[in-house]
Scaffold this motif. Structure first.
Motif, mmCIF file in Angstrom:
data_model
loop_
_atom_site.group_PDB
_atom_site.id
_atom_site.type_symbol
_atom_site.label_atom_id
_atom_site.label_comp_id
_atom_site.label_asym_id
_atom_site.label_seq_id
_atom_site.Cartn_x
_atom_site.Cartn_y
_atom_site.Cartn_z
ATOM 1 N N SER A 12 0.930 -1.438 0.013
ATOM 2 C CA SER A 12 0.110 0.018 -0.228
ATOM 3 C C SER A 12 0.608 0.892 -0.084
ATOM 4 O O SER A 12 0.656 2.706 -1.103
ATOM 5 C CB SER A 12 -1.113 -0.313 1.078
ATOM 6 O OG SER A 12 -1.784 -1.114 1.186
ATOM 7 N N ASP A 30 -5.725 -1.018 -4.822
ATOM 8 C CA ASP A 30 -4.963 -1.817 -3.936
ATOM 9 C C ASP A 30 -6.505 -2.655 -2.983
ATOM 10 O O ASP A 30 -7.092 -1.937 -2.258
ATOM 11 C CB ASP A 30 -5.360 -0.777 -2.322
ATOM 12 C CG ASP A 30 -3.972 -1.171 -1.478
ATOM 13 O OD1 ASP A 30 -4.028 -2.180 -1.859
ATOM 14 O OD2 ASP A 30 -3.180 -0.385 -1.034
ATOM 15 N N GLU A 31 -5.327 -3.976 -3.391
ATOM 16 C CA GLU A 31 -6.806 -4.685 -3.258
ATOM 17 C C GLU A 31 -8.601 -4.323 -2.765
ATOM 18 O O GLU A 31 -8.900 -4.364 -1.929
ATOM 19 C CB GLU A 31 -6.302 -5.217 -1.224
ATOM 20 C CG GLU A 31 -4.497 -5.315 -0.718
ATOM 21 C CD GLU A 31 -4.226 -6.702 -0.084
ATOM 22 O OE1 GLU A 31 -5.219 -7.468 0.326
ATOM 23 O OE2 GLU A 31 -3.609 -6.090 0.511
HETATM 24 MG MG LIG Z 1 -2.176 -2.965 1.907
#
Ligand SMILES: [Mg+2]
Ligand SMILES: Nc1ncnc2c1ncn2[C@@H]1O[C@H](COP(=O)(O)OP(=O)(O)O)[C@@H](O)[C@H]1O
Lengths: 328, 307
Positions: free
Chosen positions: A48, A181-182
């Protein structure tokens, strides 16, 4: 393939009272035009922070922040751009979606208000045109009755629908790069597949590049052209997806691949890599993976391995292969 | 609202319908809280009485009448007369006009000031925050009563005609009240700006003005409404205190505070309760009612703040 994004020797460090956290430590990679690059790794290994560094979301405080490197996007170094230049780029050329769709939208604004905002700012559309485009976008991300959704508030929609809306917002201005991000971690499996399908479709339609962050190798197998494996702020292995899945070199990558259950293949026990990600404050001059590695050698404890090419389409940072090179 | 017109652009009407449905839900919740509604009814009645009541009073000219001094309540003067022969009921209502107006106006002023300064402080942080918060801290370290007196004494030196003194009082009250307001807004702002949806606005390339006015402030509105309501009660009380000590609105303009002050002697206290009971009870009932309503409002609009 032509480069769209080129990250060169990027470091992002945080200076805390307890010591320095090298969240991202001297990493380099590229994302080609129309390519999907996946960044994988366990939680806490700096995925991240890498994305946030690229988006300029890490605020420099004292010596903390992005401490070195360049982030070239379309030939310009993002780290050198002024605030206003960066702002015109964000949301139009590069956009990003987050893990938690529930908290990524403003709870007191309607979906319509939030979806038309970037269109009005970046595309300079008037209210009516922006609303018209927003309705089209909602339909494009597979939500029925878009006119009604325009007037809804985030709390009236499900997580899956909200993530679709986030994607609609992210692609609204036709970005060249989408950082996700995910994006599916918070959603259940069937919806996950639909969302990924949709991302892939948009990518194919618009030549957009995707930088997809995940800890799920299933997602990687489905989406990636190129895979980057991160561990404790460093890239430990990278390569084209077929090569990497076929013949993983680094013991960490092997461990990750082994910990994924294989359909129709009975396993006594689901494998998981023993040990834990090291405390970022207690990293020493060594291979950060050495204490979890079954092939640990003497050199691994005293010196970190460099990232070297093994074969043409793969790089790894592991002394095992350095040794092989030396002896050959 | 399922019947949005065939056109792609949603009608404005539909949008406001949903917006108001969110508010309607709050109103429904509020209506269930009998105590809060009772508070609201009392406040509304008090306002109506004060602003409309004196129009029906034959004594609204506030003239003195030496022949009927200090009369106990009777049929002509329901709450008796004061030492200058003026009708106490009429004066209580006229005083209520001033007290309620001062309460409302100073609330508006301090809420505006507090919201603005608090929002700037929490949004920009850094030097702006330092300057604003140090001033606020300074004002907050002094307990509010002495602070009221200090400002009251300072401003009393200005030669302000009595009929304009209420504006001075509004100013004093807002000077005293904005810091706590600013602090609350700032705290809320600091936590809001770290929320993921604010990061999302940065990622979308929105500028500061848009972030502040379109994204952050709307999130603060429930909190502002609640604080503002509770603030009115406090302001009315403070105004009474100031006027009671002769630092607020002064005679001949009546306020609840200076009416009690006028009866502040042993004889009036023991023998003529009709002089000080009505203004005293008015303050008491109004402030309690506003606070009960404000608490109910908080339960509905800002459940997290519940203590
Ligand atoms: Mg993360
Ligand atoms: N503001 C911060 N201050 C100090 N350490 C931080 C900060 N933000 C993140 N970190 C550390 O950086 C590392 C990488 O975090 P992150 O990129 O969020 O991991 P992930 O790969 O799970 O996304 C973690 O060890 C985390 O503790």
């Amino acid at each position: 393939m032509e480069n769209l994004l080129r990250v060169n020797r990027l470091s992002t460090h945080f200076h805390t009272d307890e010591g320095t956290v090298k969240a991202v430590d001297d990493i380099s990679f590229r994302v080609g035009k129309g390519e999907t690059v996946c960044i994988v790794g366990e939680s806490g290994c700096g995925k991240s922070i890498t994305a946030m560094s690229i988006m300029g979301l890490i605020q420099a405080q004292g010596a903390s922040g992005v401490t070195g490197g360049t982030i070239e996007f379309g030939g310009e170094d993002l780290l050198k751009l002024g605030k206003n230049e960066l702002r015109t780029l964000r949301g139009s050329e590069i956009s990003m979606i987050f893990q938690e769709p529930m908290s990524s939208l403003n709870p007191v604004m309607t979906i319509g208000e939030q979806l038309t905002e970037p269109l009005r700012i970046h595309r300079k559309l008037n209210r009516k045109a922006a609303a018209k485009r927003a309705v089209e976008l909602i339909a494009q991300v597979g939500i029925s009755r878009p006119e009604q959704i325009m007037d809804s508030y985030p709390h009236e929609l499900s997580g899956g629908m909200l993530q679709r809306i986030m994607i609609a917002i992210a692609i609204s201005c036709g970005p060249k790069l989408l950082i996700a991000d995910e994006p599916t971690t918070a959603l259940d499996v069937t919806i996950q597949a639909q969302i990924l399908d949709m991302l892939r479709r948009f990518k194919d339609e618009s030549e957009m590049s995707i930088m997809l962050i995940t800890h799920d190798l299933g997602v990687v197998a489905e989406m990636a052209d190129y895979v980057i494996v991160m561990y404790a702020g460093k890239i430990v292995e990278e390569g084209e997806v077929e090569v990497l899945f076929d013949d993983p070199k680094h013991p960490y990558t092997r461990g990750l691949l082994r910990s994924k259950p294989v359909l129709g293949q009975l396993q006594d026990e689901l494998y998981s890599i023993p040990g834990q990600v090291p405390d970022p404050l207690e990293l020493t001059e060594s291979c950060y993976f050495h204490d979890r590695c079954e092939f640990c050698m003497d050199i691994c404890r005293v010196k970190g391995p460099p990232l070297r090419g093994v074969g043409e389409r793969q790089k790894t940072a592991c002394w095992l292969y350095e040794e092989a090179n030396v002896h050959a | 609202m399922s019947s949005v017109s065939g056109a792609a652009a949603p009608g404005r009407g539909a949008k406001t319908a949903v917006k108001s449905s969110m508010w309607r839900q709050s109103v429904r919740l509020l209506l269930k809280n009998k105590l809060a509604i009772a508070g609201l009814v009392i406040v509304v009645l008090m306002f109506l009485a004060c602003f409309i009541g004196p129009m029906f009073s034959p004594y609204a000219d506030n003239k003195t009448n030496m022949r009927i001094m200090n009369r106990a309540p009777n049929l002509q003067h329901w709450l008796g007369t004061d030492k200058l022969g003026r009708d106490v009921l009429t004066r209580v209502l006229l005083a209520g006009r001033i007290s309620l107006t001062v309460g409302l106006a100073s609330m508006v002023l301090s809420v505006t000031l507090g919201t603005l300064l608090g929002a700037l402080s929490g949004f920009f942080r850094g030097v702006v925050d330092q300057v604003i918060m140090r001033v606020a801290d300074l004002l907050l370290t002094i307990p509010s009563l002495p602070l009221l007196f200090i400002f009251g004494a300072l401003l009393s030196d200005w030669k302000v005609p009595p009929e304009n003194r209420m504006y001075i009082v509004m100013l004093i009250l807002s000077l005293v009240n904005w810091p706590s307001m600013a602090r609350m807004i700032r705290g809320q702002m600091l936590s809001l700006r770290e929320r993921e949806f604010m990061q999302a606005t940065t990622v979308l390339g929105l500028n500061n003005k848009r972030k502040l006015f379109h994204h952050l402030l709307p999130n603060l509105i429930p909190l502002i409404i609640v604080i503002a309501t509770l603030n009115i009660g406090g302001a009315i009380l403070s105004e009474s205190v100031l006027s009671f000590f002769g630092l607020g609105v002064t005679a001949p303009t009546p306020t609840w505070g200076n009416m009690i002050d006028a009866a502040n002697n042993l004889i009036d206290f023991q023998e003529r309760p009709w002089l000080w009971m009505p203004p005293g009870l008015s303050i008491f009932i109004t402030v309690i009612a506003i606070n009960i309503f404000g608490d109910g409002l908080r339960d509905v609009l800002d459940p997290k703040q519940k203590r």
